[in-house]
Scaffold this motif. Structure first.
Motif, PDB file in Angstrom:
ATOM      1  N   GLU A  94       0.925  -1.093  -0.030  1.00 52.02           N
ATOM      2  CA  GLU A  94       0.342  -0.075   0.380  1.00 52.02           C
ATOM      3  C   GLU A  94       0.898   1.490   0.220  1.00 52.02           C
ATOM      4  O   GLU A  94       1.827   1.433   0.638  1.00 52.02           O
ATOM      5  N   ALA A 151      -7.189  -5.451   1.560  1.00 56.83           N
ATOM      6  CA  ALA A 151      -6.498  -5.452   1.095  1.00 56.83           C
ATOM      7  C   ALA A 151      -6.460  -6.539  -0.301  1.00 56.83           C
ATOM      8  O   ALA A 151      -6.098  -5.554  -1.753  1.00 56.83           O
ATOM      9  N   ARG A 200     -12.074  -2.006   0.931  1.00 60.51           N
ATOM     10  CA  ARG A 200     -10.344  -1.264   1.233  1.00 60.51           C
ATOM     11  C   ARG A 200     -10.343   0.448   0.391  1.00 60.51           C
ATOM     12  O   ARG A 200      -9.885   0.091  -0.430  1.00 60.51           O
ATOM     13  N   SER A 242      -7.600   2.466  -0.283  1.00 62.22           N
ATOM     14  CA  SER A 242      -6.648   2.670  -0.575  1.00 62.22           C
ATOM     15  C   SER A 242      -6.002   2.038  -1.628  1.00 62.22           C
ATOM     16  O   SER A 242      -6.393   2.376  -2.357  1.00 62.22           O
ATOM     17  N   VAL A 299      -2.370   0.540  -3.977  1.00 59.52           N
ATOM     18  CA  VAL A 299      -1.947  -0.439  -4.031  1.00 59.52           C
ATOM     19  C   VAL A 299      -0.764  -0.332  -5.538  1.00 59.52           C
ATOM     20  O   VAL A 299      -1.331  -0.368  -6.910  1.00 59.52           O
TER      21      VAL A 299
END
Length: 273
Positions: free
Chosen positions: A130, A140, A237, A239, A241
């Protein structure tokens, strides 16, 4: 395309591009993307380092989302499988895919029960890099068939990371100490053991112990940006990546070697954290 380049890892001597890397480049082109010579050299150096450390053989597949274009990002490095961006996660060249924590994800197309070579029902490893520090009880990466046939990783929720590797024994898996979700996190379990090992940027975390384990790999594809829960996106999630990996457990030394090779790739394109 040149077939050799100057390789600093060999003291400046030239060597041919790795055939696996050339096959990946050809797959990217077939998928509508492109790979510059500079990026080919960077990826080739990563694969060279992986093979030297013995981690290439133990890894089923890699996704380098810090790519030059979306087709390059979605074409996996080893099995050269084209992933699907679901509901338009945001791709930023040379950085990552960013997910909204609600509806979008990436379906890697990698089905553990079908496509695993190194991974087995009693031995698995998943990892994700991440690029933003996210504190949320969401996953994730992962897939799930039943409570004891699921592989998931939460890089950070509170002061812990959480993982399931065909394990049961908690509301959201097993707590592994961490205070920052950024960088590469990996978890693994070997040989039917109840012990789940965790790594933060190649450094070993305290072990976690499951209550029970399963022995059969899930039959649903691995999602990134959430979990493929029997065919549906779950635990999405929010996030960003940059990299993900699936395969068999590595030794402590191999974990560090893979992280160093991965971080060198990230640094080469400006995506390091």
């Amino acid at each position: 395309m040149p077939i050799a380049f100057l390789n600093r890892a060999l003291g400046g001597a030239s060597r041919a591009f790795d055939t696996d890397v050339l096959s990946w480049r050809d797959a990217v082109v077939a998928n509508g993307g492109s790979v510059s010579l500079g990026r080919l050299i960077v990826v080739d150096q990563f694969v060279f380092s992986e093979k030297a450390a013995g981690t290439w053989a133990l890894t089923d597949d890699y996704w380098g989302f810090w790519a030059e274009n979306a087709a390059q990002a979605l074409t996996s490095l080893k099995q050269r499988r084209l992933a699907t961006a679901v509901n338009t996660p945001t791709f930023t060249a040379d950085r990552d895919y960013t997910f909204d924590g609600s509806t979008n994800s990436i379906d890697t197309g990698f089905v553990p029960s079908t496509h695993a070579v190194a991974m087995a029902g009693t031995s698995q490893r998943i990892g994700v890099y991440e690029r933003t520090n996210v504190n949320a009880a969401r996953n994730a990466i992962g897939c799930s068939a039943t409570a004891s046939r699921r592989m998931t990783l939460t890089p950070r929720s509170g002061t812990a990371a959480f993982a399931n590797l065909n394990t049961a024994g908690g509301t959201n898996g097993l707590a592994l100490w961490t205070v920052d979700s950024r960088g590469f996190k990996a978890v693994s379990r070997a040989g039917g053991s109840l012990t789940v090992k965790g790594y933060d940027r190649g450094v070993v975390l305290p072990d976690a112990v499951a209550g029970s384990v399963g022995t059969t790999l899930p039959e649903y594809s691995v999602f990134i940006g959430g979990v493929n829960d029997t065919g549906l996106l779950s635990s999405a999630r929010a996030s960003a990546v940059g990299f993900a990996v699936v395969g068999a457990p590595l030794s402590d030394a191999q974990e560090l070697a893979q992280y160093n090779a991965m971080q060198a790739w990230a640094t080469s394109v400006g995506a390091q954290v």
